[in-house]
Design a protein around this motif. Structure first.
Motif, PDB file in Angstrom:
ATOM      1  N   HIS A  18      36.672 -25.708-106.384  1.00  0.00           N
ATOM      2  CA  HIS A  18      35.615 -24.708-106.201  1.00  0.00           C
ATOM      3  C   HIS A  18      36.181 -23.290-106.252  1.00  0.00           C
ATOM      4  N   ASP A  21      37.577 -21.665-109.693  1.00  0.00           N
ATOM      5  CA  ASP A  21      36.633 -21.521-110.807  1.00  0.00           C
ATOM      6  C   ASP A  21      36.529 -20.035-111.182  1.00  0.00           C
ATOM      7  N   ALA A  24      32.998 -18.354-110.775  1.00  0.00           N
ATOM      8  CA  ALA A  24      32.627 -18.157-109.371  1.00  0.00           C
ATOM      9  C   ALA A  24      33.466 -17.036-108.758  1.00  0.00           C
ATOM     10  N   VAL A  66      30.336 -30.101-101.313  1.00  0.00           N
ATOM     11  CA  VAL A  66      29.865 -29.057-102.227  1.00  0.00           C
ATOM     12  C   VAL A  66      30.349 -27.665-101.832  1.00  0.00           C
ATOM     13  N   GLY A  67      31.099 -27.560-100.728  1.00  0.00           N
ATOM     14  CA  GLY A  67      31.601 -26.260-100.333  1.00  0.00           C
ATOM     15  C   GLY A  67      32.136 -26.251 -98.918  1.00  0.00           C
ATOM     16  N   TRP A  83      31.584 -20.712 -99.340  1.00  0.00           N
ATOM     17  CA  TRP A  83      31.806 -20.878-100.773  1.00  0.00           C
ATOM     18  C   TRP A  83      31.141 -22.186-101.169  1.00  0.00           C
ATOM     19  N   ASP A  85      30.190 -24.693-104.465  1.00  0.00           N
ATOM     20  CA  ASP A  85      30.533 -24.997-105.850  1.00  0.00           C
ATOM     21  C   ASP A  85      29.448 -24.447-106.780  1.00  0.00           C
ATOM     22  N   ARG A  86      29.867 -23.760-107.820  1.00  0.00           N
ATOM     23  CA  ARG A  86      28.951 -23.078-108.730  1.00  0.00           C
ATOM     24  C   ARG A  86      27.880 -24.009-109.302  1.00  0.00           C
ATOM     25  N   HIS A  88      26.209 -26.051-107.904  1.00  0.00           N
ATOM     26  CA  HIS A  88      25.172 -26.287-106.891  1.00  0.00           C
ATOM     27  C   HIS A  88      24.427 -25.006-106.495  1.00  0.00           C
TER      28      HIS A  88
END
Length: 155
Positions: A18, A21, A24, A66-67, A83, A85-86, A88
């Motif tokens: 994450h 990226d 992001a 997911v973060g 943070w 994940d992009r 999502h």
């Protein structure tokens, strides 16, 4: 369903994906060495996971990591960070996670910083009760220069 739980060792490789990226990173703008270097990442996470003053949680959507979200800093200067994940973004996950996180902490005020043009993050923070209380300039490593920032506060 969005939930928070303690950070597990198995979450760290997912977090690395994450945080590393580039798209992001650009949106977040203010990044640190641990966003670009796995050794710094591992050292950073070992340090914050061992710090009892940091409330760090893994964000789950169902069973998927997911973060992450955290509250850190001295009692009179507590800050939130998160943070997601992009892939999502735009699904309400950040808002649900941040709402759950601030419910775990009774200390107020809580603060947050955002790049002034990161409208998604500012919107998440405002939905959670934060209001813009200041503006400034800071170095946005992911953008290679100074950026406009906003300070938000939850009283």
């Amino acid at each position: 369903m969005i939930s928070l739980r303690e950070v597990l060792d198995s979450d760290l490789p997912v977090f690395w994906g994450h945080l590393s990226d580039p798209e992001a990173q650009h949106v977040a703008a203010v990044t640190r060495k641990y966003h670009y270097d796995r050794e710094h990442f591992d050292s950073h996470w070992a340090r914050i996971r061992s710090n009892p003053d940091v409330l760090m949680r893994t964000v789950l959507a169902g069973d998927e990591v997911v973060g992450h979200a955290a509250v850190y800093g001295p009692p009179d200067e507590r800050e939130v960070t998160y943070w997601i994940d992009r892939k999502h973004w735009g699904r309400g996950i950040a808002t649900a996670a941040l709402t759950a996180l601030v419910d775990l902490v009774s200390v107020r005020p809580l603060r947050a910083h955002s790049a002034a043009d990161n409208t998604g993050s500012i919107r998440v923070l405002e939905k959670c009760g934060f209001v813009i209380t200041g503006q400034g300039r800071g170095f946005g490593q992911a953008r290679g220069g100074e950026i406009d920032e906003v300070l938000l506060t939850l009283s």
